[in-house]
Design a protein around this motif. Sequence first.
Motif, PDB file in Angstrom:
ATOM      1  N   UNK A   9       0.693  -1.149  -0.082  1.00 20.77           N
ATOM      2  CA  UNK A   9      -0.074  -0.289  -0.001  1.00 20.77           C
ATOM      3  C   UNK A   9       0.473   1.286  -0.082  1.00 20.77           C
ATOM      4  N   UNK A  10       2.054   1.301   0.790  1.00 22.39           N
ATOM      5  CA  UNK A  10       2.912   2.399   0.519  1.00 22.39           C
ATOM      6  C   UNK A  10       3.591   2.821  -0.352  1.00 22.39           C
ATOM      7  N   UNK A  11       4.258   1.369  -0.738  1.00 19.23           N
ATOM      8  CA  UNK A  11       4.735   1.765  -2.340  1.00 19.23           C
ATOM      9  C   UNK A  11       4.080   1.729  -3.180  1.00 19.23           C
ATOM     10  N   UNK A  12       2.737   1.549  -4.102  1.00 14.19           N
ATOM     11  CA  UNK A  12       1.239   2.180  -4.542  1.00 14.19           C
ATOM     12  C   UNK A  12       1.027   3.048  -4.430  1.00 14.19           C
ATOM     13  N   UNK A  13       0.985   4.180  -3.072  1.00 10.99           N
ATOM     14  CA  UNK A  13       1.294   5.958  -2.651  1.00 10.99           C
ATOM     15  C   UNK A  13       2.512   5.673  -2.433  1.00 10.99           C
ATOM     16  N   UNK A  14       3.026   6.165  -2.872  1.00  5.72           N
ATOM     17  CA  UNK A  14       4.773   6.814  -3.403  1.00  5.72           C
ATOM     18  C   UNK A  14       4.659   6.791  -4.529  1.00  5.72           C
ATOM     19  N   UNK A  15       4.239   5.681  -5.322  1.00  7.07           N
ATOM     20  CA  UNK A  15       4.441   5.681  -6.815  1.00  7.07           C
ATOM     21  C   UNK A  15       2.816   6.879  -7.140  1.00  7.07           C
ATOM     22  N   UNK A  16       1.685   6.159  -7.363  1.00  5.86           N
ATOM     23  CA  UNK A  16       1.540   7.436  -7.299  1.00  5.86           C
ATOM     24  C   UNK A  16       1.704   9.054  -7.259  1.00  5.86           C
TER      25      UNK A  16
END
Length: 102
Positions: A9-16
């Motif tokens: 979830x954190x990785x997806x947030x950072x990517x977005x």
Amino acid sequence: MTDTKEVTSNRKYKDRLLTKHRAEVRFMILSEYDEELHLKDTYNCGYHDGKAEGKLEGEKRGKDCINALNQILLQQNRISDLKKASADEAFQKKLLKEFHLD
């Protein structure tokens, strides 16, 4: 221990977040970087380091020359010349030339 879902979830947030602001970040990097200023600063750092190093080297060389002159004058028992050279810079320079220490 960190939950796998949380990491994902954190990785997806950072990517977005990075994707959303990529153009802004790229613009900031390209517009705020001043290559000429960077090169000038780099040059100045090297110049000052070299100048300080040269000064130390020159001071050491000068001390070595004076010490060599003093040793020669003592070996030749020229005590009066040694005393005069320590007080008279022009005479000291003359002796340095005489003994090829300049």
